[in-house]
Design a protein around this motif. Sequence first.
Motif, PDB file in Angstrom:
ATOM      1  N   PRO A 172       0.837  -1.199   0.000  1.00 66.82           N
ATOM      2  CA  PRO A 172       0.000   0.000   0.000  1.00 66.82           C
ATOM      3  C   PRO A 172       0.877   1.256   0.000  1.00 66.82           C
ATOM      4  O   PRO A 172       1.876   1.327   0.707  1.00 66.82           O
ATOM      5  CB  PRO A 172      -0.799  -0.121   1.296  1.00 66.82           C
ATOM      6  CG  PRO A 172      -0.888  -1.597   1.522  1.00 66.82           C
ATOM      7  CD  PRO A 172       0.458  -2.123   1.063  1.00 66.82           C
ATOM      8  N   GLY A 173       0.516   2.202  -0.859  1.00 70.10           N
ATOM      9  CA  GLY A 173       1.280   3.432  -0.999  1.00 70.10           C
ATOM     10  C   GLY A 173       2.297   3.403  -2.126  1.00 70.10           C
ATOM     11  O   GLY A 173       2.852   4.427  -2.487  1.00 70.10           O
ATOM     12  N   GLU A 174       2.540   2.219  -2.694  1.00 69.71           N
ATOM     13  CA  GLU A 174       3.476   2.097  -3.808  1.00 69.71           C
ATOM     14  C   GLU A 174       2.743   2.227  -5.142  1.00 69.71           C
ATOM     15  O   GLU A 174       1.588   1.831  -5.275  1.00 69.71           O
ATOM     16  CB  GLU A 174       4.199   0.748  -3.779  1.00 69.71           C
ATOM     17  CG  GLU A 174       5.199   0.608  -2.677  1.00 69.71           C
ATOM     18  CD  GLU A 174       5.956  -0.708  -2.755  1.00 69.71           C
ATOM     19  OE1 GLU A 174       6.994  -0.784  -2.092  1.00 69.71           O
ATOM     20  OE2 GLU A 174       5.522  -1.649  -3.450  1.00 69.71           O
ATOM     21  N   ALA A 175       3.457   2.756  -6.123  1.00 67.13           N
ATOM     22  CA  ALA A 175       2.905   2.870  -7.468  1.00 67.13           C
ATOM     23  C   ALA A 175       2.911   1.512  -8.158  1.00 67.13           C
ATOM     24  O   ALA A 175       3.846   0.726  -7.990  1.00 67.13           O
ATOM     25  CB  ALA A 175       3.706   3.865  -8.283  1.00 67.13           C
ATOM     26  N   VAL A 176       1.871   1.249  -8.910  1.00 67.70           N
ATOM     27  CA  VAL A 176       1.743   0.023  -9.696  1.00 67.70           C
ATOM     28  C   VAL A 176       1.715   0.424 -11.165  1.00 67.70           C
ATOM     29  O   VAL A 176       0.868   1.222 -11.578  1.00 67.70           O
ATOM     30  CB  VAL A 176       0.451  -0.741  -9.337  1.00 67.70           C
ATOM     31  CG1 VAL A 176       0.294  -1.974 -10.208  1.00 67.70           C
ATOM     32  CG2 VAL A 176       0.424  -1.098  -7.860  1.00 67.70           C
ATOM     33  N   ALA A 177       2.654  -0.091 -11.939  1.00 65.88           N
ATOM     34  CA  ALA A 177       2.719   0.220 -13.366  1.00 65.88           C
ATOM     35  C   ALA A 177       1.727  -0.652 -14.131  1.00 65.88           C
ATOM     36  O   ALA A 177       1.590  -1.843 -13.851  1.00 65.88           O
ATOM     37  CB  ALA A 177       4.128  -0.008 -13.892  1.00 65.88           C
ATOM     38  N   LEU A 178       1.037  -0.038 -15.087  1.00 62.10           N
ATOM     39  CA  LEU A 178       0.105  -0.761 -15.956  1.00 62.10           C
ATOM     40  C   LEU A 178       0.595  -0.652 -17.388  1.00 62.10           C
ATOM     41  O   LEU A 178       1.082   0.406 -17.803  1.00 62.10           O
ATOM     42  CB  LEU A 178      -1.296  -0.156 -15.866  1.00 62.10           C
ATOM     43  CG  LEU A 178      -1.966  -0.158 -14.502  1.00 62.10           C
ATOM     44  CD1 LEU A 178      -3.293   0.577 -14.580  1.00 62.10           C
ATOM     45  CD2 LEU A 178      -2.168  -1.573 -14.013  1.00 62.10           C
ATOM     46  N   ARG A 179       0.457  -1.727 -18.142  1.00 66.04           N
ATOM     47  CA  ARG A 179       0.810  -1.724 -19.561  1.00 66.04           C
ATOM     48  C   ARG A 179      -0.217  -2.566 -20.300  1.00 66.04           C
ATOM     49  O   ARG A 179      -0.562  -3.664 -19.852  1.00 66.04           O
ATOM     50  CB  ARG A 179       2.199  -2.288 -19.774  1.00 66.04           C
ATOM     51  CG  ARG A 179       2.663  -2.139 -21.222  1.00 66.04           C
ATOM     52  CD  ARG A 179       4.040  -2.664 -21.413  1.00 66.04           C
ATOM     53  NE  ARG A 179       3.931  -4.128 -21.452  1.00 66.04           N
ATOM     54  CZ  ARG A 179       4.949  -4.939 -21.433  1.00 66.04           C
ATOM     55  NH1 ARG A 179       6.159  -4.480 -21.341  1.00 66.04           N
ATOM     56  NH2 ARG A 179       4.768  -6.240 -21.485  1.00 66.04           N
ATOM     57  N   ALA A 180      -0.705  -2.048 -21.417  1.00 64.06           N
ATOM     58  CA  ALA A 180      -1.683  -2.785 -22.221  1.00 64.06           C
ATOM     59  C   ALA A 180      -1.325  -2.654 -23.692  1.00 64.06           C
ATOM     60  O   ALA A 180      -0.839  -1.608 -24.128  1.00 64.06           O
ATOM     61  CB  ALA A 180      -3.086  -2.233 -21.985  1.00 64.06           C
ATOM     62  N   THR A 181      -1.567  -3.709 -24.445  1.00 66.38           N
ATOM     63  CA  THR A 181      -1.433  -3.665 -25.895  1.00 66.38           C
ATOM     64  C   THR A 181      -2.838  -3.686 -26.467  1.00 66.38           C
ATOM     65  O   THR A 181      -3.639  -4.558 -26.130  1.00 66.38           O
ATOM     66  CB  THR A 181      -0.623  -4.870 -26.416  1.00 66.38           C
ATOM     67  OG1 THR A 181       0.665  -4.839 -25.800  1.00 66.38           O
ATOM     68  CG2 THR A 181      -0.468  -4.818 -27.922  1.00 66.38           C
ATOM     69  N   VAL A 182      -3.137  -2.698 -27.323  1.00 69.16           N
ATOM     70  CA  VAL A 182      -4.485  -2.548 -27.870  1.00 69.16           C
ATOM     71  C   VAL A 182      -4.458  -2.854 -29.366  1.00 69.16           C
ATOM     72  O   VAL A 182      -3.634  -2.324 -30.105  1.00 69.16           O
ATOM     73  CB  VAL A 182      -5.005  -1.115 -27.624  1.00 69.16           C
ATOM     74  CG1 VAL A 182      -6.391  -0.938 -28.222  1.00 69.16           C
ATOM     75  CG2 VAL A 182      -5.019  -0.803 -26.133  1.00 69.16           C
ATOM     76  N   ARG A 183      -5.385  -3.728 -29.766  1.00 69.09           N
ATOM     77  CA  ARG A 183      -5.504  -4.115 -31.175  1.00 69.09           C
ATOM     78  C   ARG A 183      -6.967  -4.035 -31.595  1.00 69.09           C
ATOM     79  O   ARG A 183      -7.861  -4.201 -30.773  1.00 69.09           O
ATOM     80  CB  ARG A 183      -4.988  -5.529 -31.386  1.00 69.09           C
ATOM     81  CG  ARG A 183      -3.520  -5.674 -31.007  1.00 69.09           C
ATOM     82  CD  ARG A 183      -2.985  -7.053 -31.352  1.00 69.09           C
ATOM     83  NE  ARG A 183      -1.623  -7.216 -30.912  1.00 69.09           N
ATOM     84  CZ  ARG A 183      -0.551  -6.743 -31.536  1.00 69.09           C
ATOM     85  NH1 ARG A 183      -0.710  -6.064 -32.650  1.00 69.09           N
ATOM     86  NH2 ARG A 183       0.660  -6.944 -31.059  1.00 69.09           N
ATOM     87  N   ASP A 184      -7.190  -3.799 -32.890  1.00 66.76           N
ATOM     88  CA  ASP A 184      -8.556  -3.745 -33.397  1.00 66.76           C
ATOM     89  C   ASP A 184      -9.056  -5.156 -33.715  1.00 66.76           C
ATOM     90  O   ASP A 184      -8.362  -6.143 -33.440  1.00 66.76           O
ATOM     91  CB  ASP A 184      -8.668  -2.792 -34.590  1.00 66.76           C
ATOM     92  CG  ASP A 184      -7.900  -3.250 -35.829  1.00 66.76           C
ATOM     93  OD1 ASP A 184      -7.490  -4.436 -35.903  1.00 66.76           O
ATOM     94  OD2 ASP A 184      -7.713  -2.425 -36.739  1.00 66.76           O
ATOM     95  N   THR A 185     -10.230  -5.254 -34.312  1.00 65.73           N
ATOM     96  CA  THR A 185     -10.825  -6.571 -34.584  1.00 65.73           C
ATOM     97  C   THR A 185     -10.028  -7.384 -35.608  1.00 65.73           C
ATOM     98  O   THR A 185     -10.181  -8.594 -35.681  1.00 65.73           O
ATOM     99  CB  THR A 185     -12.283  -6.432 -35.069  1.00 65.73           C
ATOM    100  OG1 THR A 185     -12.307  -5.573 -36.217  1.00 65.73           O
ATOM    101  CG2 THR A 185     -13.168  -5.863 -33.975  1.00 65.73           C
TER     102      THR A 185
END
Length: 73
Positions: free
Chosen positions: A8-21
């Motif tokens: 708690p209190g720490e940053a959490v990195a998020l990463r996503a790859t987005v593709r179309d249909t």
Amino acid sequence: ASTARAAPGEAVALRATVRDTDHVAVNGGRVVAEVVAPSGARREVPLVWSLDGDGEYRGSFVAAEPGVHAVRV
């Protein structure tokens, strides 16, 4: 899915790859992650196109409480 841990209190990195249909990477889109804390509290985290790779978006949030957080993009 990730098994990364943060206190708690720490940053959490998020990463996503987005593709179309057609499975083509999408650049310059509006991408938002919904983070659900163990208590059920929800928040939206905008993800920004990283420019490091086609369709790759990044953001972060601070874990306010202990436990498993669910993330949906």
